[in-house]
Scaffold this motif. Structure first.
Motif, short mmCIF file in Angstrom:
data_model
loop_
_atom_site.label_atom_id
_atom_site.label_comp_id
_atom_site.label_asym_id
_atom_site.label_seq_id
_atom_site.Cartn_x
_atom_site.Cartn_y
_atom_site.Cartn_z
N ARG A 176 15.38 -0.60 11.27
CA ARG A 176 15.88 -1.16 10.02
C ARG A 176 16.48 -2.54 10.24
NH1 ARG A 176 19.84 -2.07 6.60
NH2 ARG A 176 19.58 -1.48 4.39
N GLU A 177 17.22 -2.71 11.30
CA GLU A 177 17.81 -4.02 11.61
C GLU A 177 16.72 -5.04 11.93
OE1 GLU A 177 20.45 -3.10 14.80
OE2 GLU A 177 22.02 -2.31 13.47
N PHE A 178 15.69 -4.58 12.64
CA PHE A 178 14.55 -5.45 12.99
C PHE A 178 13.84 -5.94 11.73
CE2 PHE A 178 9.94 -5.68 13.82
CZ PHE A 178 9.91 -6.70 14.76
N VAL A 179 13.50 -5.00 10.83
CA VAL A 179 12.80 -5.37 9.60
C VAL A 179 13.68 -6.25 8.71
CG1 VAL A 179 11.73 -4.48 7.49
CG2 VAL A 179 11.35 -3.31 9.67
N SER A 180 14.95 -5.93 8.60
CA SER A 180 15.87 -6.72 7.76
C SER A 180 15.91 -8.17 8.22
CB SER A 180 17.28 -6.11 7.80
OG SER A 180 17.28 -4.82 7.25
N ALA A 181 15.95 -8.37 9.52
CA ALA A 181 15.99 -9.73 10.05
C ALA A 181 14.69 -10.48 9.78
CB ALA A 181 16.27 -9.69 11.55
N ARG A 182 13.56 -9.75 9.84
CA ARG A 182 12.26 -10.40 9.65
C ARG A 182 12.01 -10.78 8.19
NH1 ARG A 182 8.13 -10.06 13.14
NH2 ARG A 182 7.28 -11.56 11.65
N VAL A 183 12.55 -10.02 7.24
CA VAL A 183 12.24 -10.28 5.84
C VAL A 183 13.33 -11.08 5.11
CG1 VAL A 183 10.90 -8.15 5.74
CG2 VAL A 183 13.24 -8.16 4.87
N ALA A 184 14.43 -11.36 5.80
CA ALA A 184 15.59 -11.97 5.14
C ALA A 184 15.24 -13.27 4.42
CB ALA A 184 16.69 -12.21 6.16
N ASP A 185 14.36 -14.07 5.00
CA ASP A 185 13.98 -15.35 4.39
C ASP A 185 12.66 -15.27 3.63
OD1 ASP A 185 16.25 -16.66 5.42
OD2 ASP A 185 15.26 -16.95 7.34
N GLY A 186 12.23 -14.03 3.35
CA GLY A 186 10.96 -13.82 2.64
C GLY A 186 9.86 -13.41 3.60
N PHE A 187 9.02 -12.52 3.15
CA PHE A 187 7.96 -11.98 3.99
C PHE A 187 6.68 -11.92 3.18
CE2 PHE A 187 5.82 -8.42 6.29
CZ PHE A 187 5.84 -8.97 7.57
N HIS A 188 5.63 -12.54 3.70
CA HIS A 188 4.33 -12.61 3.01
C HIS A 188 3.41 -11.53 3.55
CE1 HIS A 188 0.68 -14.45 1.24
NE2 HIS A 188 0.12 -14.08 2.37
N ILE A 189 2.76 -10.79 2.63
CA ILE A 189 1.81 -9.75 3.01
C ILE A 189 0.49 -10.02 2.30
CG2 ILE A 189 1.31 -7.28 3.02
CD1 ILE A 189 4.39 -6.84 2.75
N THR A 190 -0.56 -10.17 3.08
CA THR A 190 -1.90 -10.42 2.53
C THR A 190 -2.44 -9.16 1.84
OG1 THR A 190 -2.37 -11.98 4.31
CG2 THR A 190 -4.27 -11.08 3.12
N LYS A 191 -3.00 -9.34 0.66
CA LYS A 191 -3.75 -8.25 0.01
C LYS A 191 -5.21 -8.68 -0.05
CE LYS A 191 -1.96 -5.93 -3.42
NZ LYS A 191 -1.28 -5.53 -4.68
N ASP A 192 -6.03 -7.95 0.65
CA ASP A 192 -7.44 -8.28 0.77
C ASP A 192 -8.26 -7.13 0.21
OD1 ASP A 192 -9.80 -9.50 1.48
OD2 ASP A 192 -9.63 -9.04 3.63
N ALA A 193 -8.54 -7.20 -1.08
CA ALA A 193 -9.29 -6.13 -1.75
C ALA A 193 -10.27 -6.75 -2.73
CB ALA A 193 -8.34 -5.18 -2.48
N GLY A 194 -11.24 -5.97 -3.13
CA GLY A 194 -12.22 -6.49 -4.07
C GLY A 194 -13.24 -5.43 -4.46
N ILE A 195 -14.28 -5.89 -5.13
CA ILE A 195 -15.30 -4.97 -5.63
C ILE A 195 -16.71 -5.45 -5.27
CG2 ILE A 195 -13.95 -4.10 -7.57
CD1 ILE A 195 -15.47 -6.10 -9.36
N PHE A 196 -17.60 -4.50 -5.24
CA PHE A 196 -19.04 -4.80 -5.24
C PHE A 196 -19.58 -4.38 -6.60
CE2 PHE A 196 -18.16 -4.31 -0.71
CZ PHE A 196 -18.78 -5.45 -0.19
N LEU A 197 -20.28 -5.28 -7.23
CA LEU A 197 -20.96 -5.00 -8.50
C LEU A 197 -22.46 -4.88 -8.19
CD1 LEU A 197 -19.13 -7.49 -10.87
CD2 LEU A 197 -19.07 -4.98 -11.03
N CYS A 198 -22.98 -3.68 -8.37
CA CYS A 198 -24.37 -3.40 -7.99
C CYS A 198 -25.18 -3.08 -9.25
CB CYS A 198 -24.45 -2.22 -7.03
SG CYS A 198 -23.28 -2.28 -5.66
N ARG A 199 -26.42 -3.49 -9.25
CA ARG A 199 -27.31 -3.16 -10.36
C ARG A 199 -28.54 -2.46 -9.82
NH1 ARG A 199 -27.39 -4.82 -15.59
NH2 ARG A 199 -25.88 -6.46 -15.17
#
Length: 238
Positions: free
Chosen positions: A214-237
């Motif tokens: 908890r102390e480790f995570v608190s220190a890492r996120v204190a100034d903001g923490f960016h998390i990539t979201k990499d998702a999407g779709i395939f549109l098939c016909r």
């Protein structure tokens, strides 16, 4: 995801927009889960459509029935999508939202989807890419190198990088579209709760080190923490 994601459109409205549902369409969703796709977009749904919501879990379908209520546009059916119990050329649109990477035989499911679609019918399926939430994996492994948050890497089974190759034998037209989003967070507790909810080995490895973690995570996120979201779709016909 709901509290800290940056894309204001939202995943389910974005999925619905890409479905391009019009009056008279016959729709099947496989692996409908709790029915959020429909509940979040009910006001946009044309009156003259027919939608079968399916899941392998009878319990999940009971929950969906309660949420949707007595709407004549919807019917509900439990089955395994490796054997879809409908005649060929039955649907204009099939939706599989974060489903294919859980299937034992993805090729068999794709053959079934192609069979039940009308000529020119569309298949919308979503998945993740290899960068999805990678900062969280990096974070926990910096604390303890043996932590694995998921026993199975889903995007390796069916992901944005390899999905087109898996779909190509069954659908002559395929488009991939990414959902542009990220998480920005400066609070430790929601992030820790997410980490502890994952299906890996983190709980047993963190059991005797929770205070330090908890102390480790608190220190890492204190100034903001960016998390990539990499998702999407395939549109098939078909």
């Amino acid at each position: 995801h709901e509290m800290y994601s940056q894309n204001q459109t939202g995943w389910f409205p974005w999925i619905y927009h890409n479905c391009k549902i019009t009056d008279g369409m016959r729709i099947l969703e496989i692996g409908c889960g709790d029915g959020t796709l429909w509940n979040e977009n009910m006001a946009k749904l044309p009156q003259n459509i027919s939608a079968v919501l399916s899941d392998i879990s009878e319990g999940m379908l009971r929950d969906v029935r309660r949420r949707i209520g007595s709407d004549s546009r919807f019917s509900f059916q439990a089955f395994d999508c490796h054997r879809i119990p409908f005649a060929s050329d039955s649907f204009d649109l099939v939706i599989a939202n974060h489903v294919l990477f859980y299937c034992d035989d993805i090729a068999k499911v794709c053959r079934e989807v192609s069979r039940i679609l009308v000529p020119g019918g569309r298949f919308l399926c979503s998945t993740y890419g290899k960068q999805h939430m990678r900062e969280i994996t990096d974070l926990v492994q910096q604390f303890h190198k043996e932590i694995v948050l998921s026993a199975e890497v889903l995007y390796e089974r069916f992901g944005l990088e390899n999905g087109e190759n898996l779909l190509a034998p069954y659908f002559p037209e395929i488009q991939m579209r990414r959902y542009e989003d990220a998480i920005e967070i400066a609070e430790a507790e929601p992030l820790i709760s997410y980490i502890l909810s994952c299906h890996g080995n983190q709980n047993q490895l963190l059991l005797n080190q929770y205070k330090e973690f908890r102390e480790f995570v608190s220190a890492r996120v204190a100034d903001g923490f960016h998390i990539t979201k990499d998702a999407g779709i395939f549109l098939c016909r078909k």
